[in-house]
Enzyme design. Structure first.
Site, PDB file in Angstrom:
ATOM      1  N   HIS A   2      -6.408  -7.164  -0.437  1.00  0.00           N
ATOM      2  CA  HIS A   2      -6.513  -5.732  -0.698  1.00  0.00           C
ATOM      3  C   HIS A   2      -5.642  -5.373  -1.904  1.00  0.00           C
ATOM      4  CE1 HIS A   2      -7.121  -6.267   3.725  1.00  0.00           C
ATOM      5  NE2 HIS A   2      -8.201  -5.566   3.429  1.00  0.00           N
TER       6      HIS A   2
ATOM      7  N   ASP B  83      -2.784 -10.630  -2.255  1.00  0.00           N
ATOM      8  CA  ASP B  83      -3.382 -10.080  -1.052  1.00  0.00           C
ATOM      9  C   ASP B  83      -4.845  -9.734  -1.338  1.00  0.00           C
ATOM     10  OD1 ASP B  83      -2.217  -8.597   1.683  1.00  0.00           O
ATOM     11  OD2 ASP B  83      -4.031  -7.660   0.894  1.00  0.00           O
TER      12      ASP B  83
ATOM     13  N   HIS C 198       0.813  -1.222   0.000  1.00  0.00           N
ATOM     14  CA  HIS C 198       0.000   0.000   0.000  1.00  0.00           C
ATOM     15  C   HIS C 198       0.847   1.273   0.000  1.00  0.00           C
ATOM     16  CE1 HIS C 198      -3.659  -2.180   0.378  1.00  0.00           C
ATOM     17  NE2 HIS C 198      -3.401  -2.654   1.584  1.00  0.00           N
TER      18      HIS C 198
ATOM     19  N   ASP D 145      -4.668 -12.858   3.389  1.00  0.00           N
ATOM     20  CA  ASP D 145      -5.901 -12.395   4.016  1.00  0.00           C
ATOM     21  C   ASP D 145      -7.136 -12.597   3.149  1.00  0.00           C
ATOM     22  OD1 ASP D 145      -4.758 -10.527   2.342  1.00  0.00           O
ATOM     23  OD2 ASP D 145      -4.855  -8.873   3.762  1.00  0.00           O
TER      24      ASP D 145
END
Length: 318
Positions: free
Chosen positions: A164, A162, A125, A245
């Site tokens: 996200h 991931d 991120h 995740d």
């Protein structure tokens, strides 16, 4: 050739405070899983400390200065609503970058076939000029830039599974055709980027998935879209932003993968790396917050890296 496992004790000292999901217990779960006898052939290395100049391959000097200025002498400081730093967070971040860059050096030199880096803080991120989402510096993006700038490679693929979207990695390379970025992620979800319409200069392959997506639909999306794009790109190195995740047990999102899916996609990437990149795969930990599921998922991931010819792993349940 060997599979590397690279980590460092300083990652345990990146203290995000009580109750924060991105805590040091995540690495303890991974260490426990990889202590099993089947992983005794891993070549274990400590992560070196990266030089500041390495960060500048992706990040602005202003961003780097702001991050280190935010490190407190005691206690905790919130860089944003989610991202916490403590006295040893800066050192942990430098060693995280150092881990992934060392792994690139080793696989490009041919002294290792592939590598998994158990690092904290995560990175995908972190944008060139901003920290966010638990991330300070973009470990995988810096490693890709290092491979291109310092190791003579011409084409690097980054695969991000991931849950996200890796907005920071996309921002770093959205106009760089030497890097293919392929991401599977829940959408819409944090951080709000990752639409299939975001294609960069033809080098971004975003695969947004609705909440509830399970194994069969996930594997079909990867097989239909991500794997052919990587095959066409013919990367000389595959980097993996390995977030676990999307597991059905994870508390921070709503996909429904299992550890077998992580073994499957890893085997598929190893096969592509064997075809195009002399087997070179370097993976770095991103998310994954259900501790038992994280340990099992990392074990499945590393198990597929260790296999000399992983071939086809079991099919997904319908």
């Amino acid at each position: 050739m060997t599979t590397l496992y690279i980590t460092h004790p300083v990652f345990l000292r990146h203290d995000t405070g009580p109750g924060h999901p991105e805590g040091s217990v995540r690495l303890a779960a991974i260490e426990s899983a990889l202590a099993a006898p089947e992983f005794q052939d891993l070549r274990r290395l400590q992560a070196p400390r990266a030089e500041i100049s390495r960060l500048e391959l992706v990040h602005s000097k202003g961003h780097i200065e702001r991050v280190f200025a935010a490190i407190p002498q005691t206690g905790h400081h919130f860089v944003d609503a989610d991202t916490v730093v403590s006295p040893e967070s800066g050192e942990a971040a430098l060693h995280a970058v150092g881990a992934v860059c060392l792994a690139v050096d080793e696989v490009v030199a041919g002294t290792a076939r592939n590598a998994f880096c158990a690092v904290r803080p995560p990175g995908h991120h972190a944008e060139p000029d901003a920290a966010m989402g638990f991330c300070l510096f973009n470990n995988v993006a810096i490693a890709a830039a290092h491979a291109l700038a310092n190791r003579g490679l011409q084409r690097v693929a980054i695969v991000d599974f991931d849950v996200h979207h890796g907005n920071g990695t996309q921002a770093a390379f959205r106009r760089n055709p030497a890097v293919l970025y392929a991401s599977t992620h829940q959408y819409p979800w944090y951080p709000g980027t990752g639409s299939a319409k975001e294609t960069g200069v033809g080098n971004l392959v975003n695969i947004p998935l609705p909440a509830g997506t399970g194994s069969a639909a996930y594997r079909k999306a990867v097989t239909d879209t991500a794997l052919p794009a990587i095959d066409r790109f013919r990367p000389e190195l595959i980097l993996v932003s390995a977030g676990f995740d999307a597991h059905r047990d994870d508390p921070l999102a709503d996909l429904a993968l299992t550890e077998d899916d992580y073994g499957w996609i890893t085997a598929e990437l190893v096969t592509l790396a064997d075809r195009h990149a002399c087997g070179r795969v370097v993976s770095a930990l991103e998310g994954g917050y259900a501790l038992q599921a994280l340990g099992r998922s990392v074990a499945a991931h590393v198990r597929a890296l260790l296999l000399p010819n992983p071939g086809a792993l079991p099919a997904a349940a319908a």
